[in-house]
Design an enzyme around this catalytic site. Structure first.
Site, PDB file in Angstrom:
ATOM      1  N   LEU A   1      36.583  27.467  42.800  1.00 22.41           N
ATOM      2  CA  LEU A   1      35.921  26.536  41.870  1.00 22.41           C
ATOM      3  C   LEU A   1      36.338  25.090  42.157  1.00 22.41           C
ATOM      4  O   LEU A   1      36.217  24.209  41.322  1.00 22.41           O
ATOM      5  CB  LEU A   1      36.232  26.923  40.416  1.00 22.41           C
ATOM      6  CG  LEU A   1      35.718  28.310  40.004  1.00 22.41           C
ATOM      7  CD1 LEU A   1      36.158  28.657  38.597  1.00 22.41           C
ATOM      8  CD2 LEU A   1      34.195  28.389  40.111  1.00 22.41           C
ATOM      9  N   SER A   2      36.861  24.886  43.355  1.00 19.21           N
ATOM     10  CA  SER A   2      37.164  23.544  43.860  1.00 19.21           C
ATOM     11  C   SER A   2      38.216  22.788  43.070  1.00 19.21           C
ATOM     12  O   SER A   2      38.051  21.599  42.770  1.00 19.21           O
ATOM     13  CB  SER A   2      35.881  22.697  43.936  1.00 19.21           C
ATOM     14  OG  SER A   2      35.033  23.252  44.864  1.00 19.21           O
TER      15      SER A   2
ATOM     16  N   ASP B   1      31.762  19.784  47.457  1.00 21.81           N
ATOM     17  CA  ASP B   1      32.699  19.919  46.327  1.00 21.81           C
ATOM     18  C   ASP B   1      33.143  18.561  45.794  1.00 21.81           C
ATOM     19  O   ASP B   1      33.171  18.318  44.589  1.00 21.81           O
ATOM     20  CB  ASP B   1      33.926  20.732  46.750  1.00 21.81           C
ATOM     21  CG  ASP B   1      33.545  22.063  47.373  1.00 21.81           C
ATOM     22  OD1 ASP B   1      32.386  22.468  47.212  1.00 21.81           O
ATOM     23  OD2 ASP B   1      34.411  22.682  48.019  1.00 21.81           O
TER      24      ASP B   1
HETATM   25  C1  GLA Z   1      33.590  25.350  50.434  1.00 23.61           C
HETATM   26  C2  GLA Z   1      33.503  23.988  51.103  1.00 23.61           C
HETATM   27  C3  GLA Z   1      32.128  23.350  50.865  1.00 23.61           C
HETATM   28  C4  GLA Z   1      31.001  24.307  51.232  1.00 23.61           C
HETATM   29  C5  GLA Z   1      31.224  25.682  50.604  1.00 23.61           C
HETATM   30  C6  GLA Z   1      30.227  26.714  51.077  1.00 23.61           C
HETATM   31  O1  GLA Z   1      33.537  25.211  49.052  1.00 23.61           O
HETATM   32  O2  GLA Z   1      34.513  23.135  50.616  1.00 23.61           O
HETATM   33  O3  GLA Z   1      32.038  22.148  51.587  1.00 23.61           O
HETATM   34  O4  GLA Z   1      30.844  24.394  52.621  1.00 23.61           O
HETATM   35  O5  GLA Z   1      32.531  26.181  50.884  1.00 23.61           O
HETATM   36  O6  GLA Z   1      28.948  26.397  50.637  1.00 23.61           O
END
Ligand code: GLA
Length: 390
Positions: free
Chosen positions: A127-128, A174
Site C-alpha cells: 500500500l506504498s 505510488d
Molecule cells: C510498485 C511500484 C509502482 C508500480 C507497481 C505495479 O508499486 O512502486 O511503480 O510499478 O508496483 O503497478
C-alpha cells in the site's frame, strides 16, 4: 487534530526547541484500481490515495544535521546533510536520506531539521508506505526550508530517491498519487506525459475494500526488475519490426502485437500482452467510471487480475484465493491483486450494503484455508499530501 496535539507533545519532549520554523505534514498510502505494471512502460494507471497516512512534524535546526524519530517503532536515527550513505540497519531511514539527497542534487539548499513521524499505513503490504514516507519527507523538508517544488516534480524526486538510493527500480505511480491524490477521485495518470485527470468516485452505493493477504515475499524486487527487463526486450523487438518510433510498450497496438506475437519468445510475448492489454483496460475503466458503469469496471478488474496471474505472473496463491473468495460473495463487482504483487493486497469493488457480510466471510474463509487472519480496510479516495495549518 487531537492526534497532532499528542504528536507535538512527544516532539517537544524529544527535541529542544530551536526557535526556528516548525510545521506538520502528511502523505497517504495508495491502492491502484487498475493499471498494474504499466507505469514503467510509459502507460496508464488509475490509483487512489487511501485514508491511511503518515504524519510528520518538523522544526528546522541551526546546523546541517537531521534527526528523525519513528514513533511507531520507537527508533531514532540521525544523519548529516553532507554525508548521505545508505544504511544496512534501520533501512527505513534510506527513504528519508534518499529524498534529501535528490532534493540537494536538484540544486536546492537545505538546512537540518528535527523530525518525528507516525504512520498508520501498513508496512510491506503493497500500500506504498515507503512512497508515503518519501513524499511526507520531501514535503516537510521543502516547506520547512521555504522551498516550493510543484507536486509532479516532487513525485519524480521521490521516485528517483527510491531508484537511486534505495535501489528499487519502481515507476512513478505510488509517489505521484501520494502527492496528488484527491478526495472522492481516482487519478487517471498518463505515465508518459505525467499529466493526470481526476475521475470522480464518490461511492454513494459502491465502496473500495482492500484485503491484506499478510504475505510478504522477498523476491518482489528481483522479480520486479526481471519484468522490467522482459518489457525492455519486447520493446527492442518491436523497434526492429515496426517502421516508426517505439519508445515503450505503450506504443504498440493490440493488432500489432497479434501480428508479431509468435515471433517473440513465449514468456516475453505474455509479458507484453499483459502490458498492452492492461493499458486498454485502464482507458476502458476510466470510461466506465465516467458513465458510472460500475459493473463494467468490475469486469475489467477481474480481467486485469487474470492477466497479472497468467501472463505477467506476479500473483501468488494467497492473492488468487482472496480474489476467488471475493468473487463468490454477493455484492462484489470486481476483485484483483494490486501493486507489485507476490503478496500484499487485493482491491475489491463492492456494493456498500454487502460490506459487513463480505468482511465476515472473507475473514473466515481465508483463515480456514491459510491459517492467516487477513486485514480488511474499507476506503474511499482520500486527499494527497498536505501541509497542516501552523
Ligand atoms: C510498485 C511500484 C509502482 C508500480 C507497481 C505495479 O508499486 O512502486 O511503480 O510499478 O508496483 O503497478
Amino acid at each position: 487534530m487531537q492526534d497532532l496535539d499528542k504528536l507535538w507533545k512527544i516532539f517537544k519532549d524529544k527535541f529542544t526547541d530551536t526557535g526556528l520554523t516548525k510545521g506538520a505534514f502528511s502523505a497517504p498510502g495508495r491502492v491502484n484500481l487498475i493499471g498494474e505494471h504499466t507505469d514503467y512502460n510509459e502507460g496508464f494507471v488509475l490509483p487512489i490515495a487511501i485514508g491511511k497516512k503518515i504524519i510528520m512534524l518538523g522544526q528546522l535546526r541551526n546546523d546541517r544535521r537531521v534527526r528523525v524519530f519513528d514513533f511507531g517503532y520507537n527508533t531514532e536515527i540521525g544523519f548529516s546533510l553532507d554525508k548521505l550513505i545508505p544504511l544496512h540497519k534501520n533501512t527505513w531511514a534510506n527513504y528519508l536520506m534518499g529524498v534529501v539527497d535528490e532534493i540537494q542534487k536538484a540544486g536546492y539548499i537545505l538546512q537540518g531539521a528535527n523530525l518525528i513521524f507516525r504512520s498508520n499505513v501498513p508496512r510491506k503490504a503493497g500500500l506504498s508506505s515507503s512512497a508515503a514516507l518519501e513524499v511526507v519527507t520531501a514535503l516537510a523538508m521543502t516547506e520547512l526550508n521555504s522551498l516550493k517544488i510543484e507536486p509532479v516534480k516532487m513525485a519524480r524526486l521521490c521516485q528517483q530517491a527510491e531508484n537511486n538510493f534505495v535501489g528499487v527500480a519502481c515507476g512513478i505511480m505510488d509517489q505521484y498519487i501520494s502527492c496528488l491524490g484527491q478526495k472522492n477521485h481516482a487519478l487517471f495518470i498518463d505515465c508518459r506525459s505525467n499529466n493526470y485527470e481526476p475521475i470522480p468516485f464518490k461511492g454513494h452505493n459502491y465502496q473500495i475494500v482492500i484485503c491484506n493477504s499478510k504475505i510478504q515475499r522477498s523476491l518482489v524486487n528481483s522479480e520486479y526488475n526481471k519484468r522490467r527487463e522482459e518489457c525492455r526486450i519486447a520493446v527492442e523487438f518491436f523497434k526492429h519490426k515496426l517502421n516508426r518510433e517505439i519508445r515503450a510498450l505503450r506504443d504498440i497496438t493490440i493488432d500489432e502485437y497479434k501480428k508479431y506475437q509468435r515471433q517473440l519468445p513465449e514468456t516475453i510475448a505474455r509479458r507484453a500482452r499483459h502490458v498492452i492489454s492492461e493499458n486498454y483496460r485502464v482507458q476502458a475503466g476510466v470510461q466506465a467510471l465516467r458513465e458510472e458503469n460500475f459493473s463494467a469496471f468490475g469486469k475489467l478488474m477481474v480481467e486485469s487480475h487474470r492477466s497479472l496471474k497468467n501472463d505477467y505472473e506476479v500473483s501468488c496463491a494467497e492473492l488468487d484465493l482472496l480474489v476467488d473468495l471475493a468473487l463468490k460473495q454477493e455484492g462484489v463487482l470486481g476483485a484483483r491483486m494490486t501493486g507489485a504483487g507476490f503478496g500484499g493486497c487485493t482491491v475489491n469493488l463492492l456494493k456498500r450494503d454487502y460490506i459487513d457480510v463480505f468482511k465476515k466471510n472473507i475473514k473466515n474463509e481465508y483463515k480456514k484455508i491459510t491459517g492467516i487472519n487477513p486485514d480488511i480496510y474499507v476506503t474511499l479516495p482520500a486527499e494527497g499530501a498536505k501541509v497542516y495549518g501552523k
